[in-house]
Design an enzyme around this catalytic site. Structure first.
Site, short mmCIF file in Angstrom:
data_model
loop_
_atom_site.label_atom_id
_atom_site.label_comp_id
_atom_site.label_asym_id
_atom_site.label_seq_id
_atom_site.Cartn_x
_atom_site.Cartn_y
_atom_site.Cartn_z
N CYS A 74 -2.55 10.92 0.39
CA CYS A 74 -1.81 9.66 0.20
C CYS A 74 -0.31 9.89 -0.02
O CYS A 74 0.52 9.45 0.76
CB CYS A 74 -2.38 8.91 -1.01
SG CYS A 74 -4.14 8.78 -0.99
N LYS A 90 0.84 -1.21 0.00
CA LYS A 90 0.00 0.00 0.00
C LYS A 90 0.87 1.25 0.00
O LYS A 90 0.70 2.15 -0.83
CB LYS A 90 -0.92 0.02 1.22
CG LYS A 90 -1.62 1.35 1.45
CD LYS A 90 -2.51 1.78 0.30
CE LYS A 90 -3.11 3.14 0.54
NZ LYS A 90 -3.97 3.58 -0.58
N1 SAJ Z 1 0.43 15.08 -9.06
C1 SAJ Z 1 1.38 15.71 -9.84
N2 SAJ Z 1 1.81 15.09 -10.98
C2 SAJ Z 1 1.33 13.86 -11.35
C3 SAJ Z 1 0.36 13.23 -10.53
C4 SAJ Z 1 -0.07 13.86 -9.39
O1 SAJ Z 1 1.83 16.82 -9.54
O2 SAJ Z 1 1.73 13.35 -12.39
C5 SAJ Z 1 -0.04 15.75 -7.85
C6 SAJ Z 1 -1.51 16.15 -7.93
O3 SAJ Z 1 -1.65 17.45 -8.43
C7 SAJ Z 1 -1.94 16.07 -6.48
C8 SAJ Z 1 -1.05 14.99 -5.88
O4 SAJ Z 1 0.05 14.83 -6.78
O5 SAJ Z 1 -1.71 17.29 -5.82
C9 SAJ Z 1 -1.74 13.65 -5.69
O6 SAJ Z 1 -2.34 13.35 -6.92
P1 SAJ Z 1 -2.91 11.85 -7.18
O7 SAJ Z 1 -3.43 11.81 -8.57
O8 SAJ Z 1 -1.89 10.86 -6.80
O9 SAJ Z 1 -4.18 11.81 -6.23
P2 SAJ Z 1 -4.34 11.04 -4.87
O10 SAJ Z 1 -3.43 11.58 -3.84
O11 SAJ Z 1 -5.79 11.05 -4.56
O12 SAJ Z 1 -3.87 9.59 -5.26
C10 SAJ Z 1 -4.72 8.51 -5.18
C11 SAJ Z 1 -3.81 7.39 -4.83
N3 SAJ Z 1 -4.65 6.24 -4.73
C12 SAJ Z 1 -4.72 5.61 -3.56
O13 SAJ Z 1 -4.11 5.96 -2.58
C13 SAJ Z 1 -5.60 4.46 -3.58
C14 SAJ Z 1 -2.80 7.17 -5.93
O14 SAJ Z 1 -2.01 6.05 -5.62
C15 SAJ Z 1 -3.52 6.89 -7.22
O15 SAJ Z 1 -2.58 6.73 -8.26
C16 SAJ Z 1 -4.43 8.06 -7.54
O16 SAJ Z 1 -5.35 8.25 -6.44
C17 SAJ Z 1 -5.23 7.70 -8.78
O17 SAJ Z 1 -4.90 8.25 -9.81
O18 SAJ Z 1 -6.10 6.82 -8.65
#
Ligand code: SAJ
Length: 475
Positions: free
Chosen positions: A295, A233
């Site tokens: 996360c 996880k």
């Molecule tokens: N972010 C970036 N660049 C990226 C991806 C994300 O700057 O390429 C930033 C986003 O703007 C945000 C943060 O990171 O501020 C987190 O973004 P996220 O898409 O990872 O969103 P989370 O935190 O909700 O991630 C969750 C996580 N899922 C779980 O914990 C079950 C993550 O592992 C998943 O990949 C994501 O959801 C998803 O896309 O499902």
């Protein structure tokens, strides 16, 4: 007396409730509410949500019992809650944790935050584990869905449950770690469709927990040990955090070398899938104004905590830790871009400036502000005595400890610069010509995400910088 008993006997309760297994879901948050709702909707379970009467969350108890959904902008969740509460009557919420004594399954879905030193704060988890232990009956399967540091299920929750109940795990009751993989905006979809990893304290615990999940999930259920599941996880999110940090570092390289990181990213990611290898072997992530959410900012530290506490030998997490620092410093970098543009516009850093900060939510078109990079950017502006206003249309007032408004015009009007921190669609839809007329002379746009087409911003006459777009840095 006999007559009353006979009447009771002959009034058939709906069969589904008589046959239904009972589930308690502790913690009515982003994790607990959707799984509780899905379980209650199957017809196989009667579900009780347990929510303590804390100042911040007690309103959810009555709200949910009226069939209303406390989580905004979640597709299908409001209808689902209305159906299970008002029609099927298979879901209700209470503050009384002793109700868990009559359950077949108990899900622990409470917050597991980390403090400012990135140490997990297990106050809620320990408290709830103790209360569950005190009310634990034989044969019950306890499932932790909250994200935990590796080792928590085996070395913290299991001993508390055994001590408080006097029962033996794996014999009298069962314990598994089956982590949530929710994503705001896709809560139900992720639960139903992502594979569920079920890590048991002993094989039978994994099997028992699987019996519940297979009645509600459409996805694959993979059984393993609790420790393996806990590592998987936190690594799943640490992997993403490291990849975002890599993209952010390449963005800084691209700026220095005068190229566009988004063009670089497309070229890197278009390497063909190698025959027989499922995933692309290049998946460069997207650079941005910072990493927020619940996360990615937390899980690398949970990994480190579990490693230091239960690891058999030390490992220095130089890649993982430096990635965290790279990402957490991106808001400072946005501020640096702003100072460069103010200099270019011959504007002095003073309190007569006004900066429009667009976006509080940590992710586009969401109302979730947890660990938003906006907080760090505001700190930089305050530290330098620069006036600012913050906008967000999704986030609820009072959810963050700084003022913001949903009146976009008032934030942009008379501003010297716009900082886009969250790529809400409403910002992408803005008419750049119109907003330029609202702003002061020599208007500035700093795009912390991928919001506006760069060429149009420049053509419209803005002084412009965007993370990683090195081609717009003046010679
Ligand atoms: N972010 C970036 N660049 C990226 C991806 C994300 O700057 O390429 C930033 C986003 O703007 C945000 C943060 O990171 O501020 C987190 O973004 P996220 O898409 O990872 O969103 P989370 O935190 O909700 O991630 C969750 C996580 N899922 C779980 O914990 C079950 C993550 O592992 C998943 O990949 C994501 O959801 C998803 O896309 O499902």
């Amino acid at each position: 007396m006999l007559r009353v008993e006979l009447i009771n006997f002959y009034i058939p309760r709906p069969l589904v409730n008589v046959m239904a297994e009972k589930v308690a879901v502790i913690g009515m948050g982003y994790v607990g509410i959707p799984i509780a709702a899905l379980l209650a909707d199957t017809g196989d379970f009667e579900v009780i949500g347990i929510q303590r009467r804390s100042k911040r969350s007690e309103w959810k108890i009555d709200y949910l019992n009226e069939g209303k959904c406390p989580i905004k902008n979640e597709p299908d969740l409001p209808e689902l809650i209305k159906r299970i509460v008002l029609e099927k009557k298979t879901f209700s919420v209470s503050d009384d944790i002793s109700a868990v004594s009559a359950m077949d399954y108990i899900l622990i879905d409470v917050q597991t935050p980390t403090n400012e030193n990135n140490v997990p704060q297990y106050v809620s988890l320990r408290e709830v584990s103790h209360q569950v232990g005190e009310n634990l009956s034989k044969g019950v399967t306890v499932i932790i869905e909250s994200t935990c540091a590796p080792g928590t299920t085996d070395y913290i929750v299991k001993p508390i449950l055994e001590k408080a109940s006097g029962l033996e795990c794996g014999k009298d009751f069962f314990l598994a770690f089956a982590y949530e993989r929710v994503m705001v905006g896709r809560l139900l979809y992720n639960i139903l469709n992502y594979a569920r990893i079920v890590g048991g304290v002993g094989k039978e615990s994994a099997a028992k927990a699987t019996l519940m999940y297979e009645k509600v999930l459409k996805s694959e259920i993979i059984q393993t040990t609790a420790m393996t599941a806990e590592v998987a996880k936190v690594v799943e999110n640490t992997y993403r955090d490291v990849n975002v940090a890599f993209a952010n570092e390449v963005a800084l390289v691209s700026e220095s070398l005068g190229v566009d990181v988004h063009e670089v990213r497309l070229l890197v990611n278009n390497l063909p899938f190698l025959k027989g290898r499922g995933n692309p072997h290049r998946n460069m992530h997207v650079p941005g104004a910072g990493v927020g959410g619940h996360c990615l900012v937390k899980d690398p530290w949970l990994l480190k905590y579990g490693l230091n506490k239960y690891g058999k030998r030390p490992v220095d997490l130089r890649v993982i830790e430096s990635s965290r620092y790279r990402n957490s410093n991106m808001p400072k970098y946005v501020y640096q871009l702003l100072t460069e543009c103010l200099h270019q516009a011959n504007k002095k850093i003073s309190d007569s400036l006004k900066i429009a900060v667009l976006g509080v939510a940590y992710i586009e078109d969401s109302d979730d502000p947890r660990n938003t990079p906006t907080r760090d950017i505001i700190q930089q502006l305050k530290k330098n005595n620069i006036n600012f206003m913050v906008h967000d249309s999704f986030v609820r007032q009072g959810e963050v400890n700084f003022p913001f408004t949903n009146d976009l015009n008032s934030v942009i009007a008379d501003s010297d610069a716009i900082l886009v921190i969250t790529a809400h669609q409403e910002y992408k839809d803005l008419n750049l010509h119109s907003i330029k007329t609202l702003m002061k002379e020599s208007p500035i746009i700093i795009d912390g995400r991928v919001t506006f087409p760069p060429e149009i911003v420049v053509e419209t006459g803005f002084i412009y910088r965007a993370i990683g777009r090195g081609q717009f840095i003046p010679e």
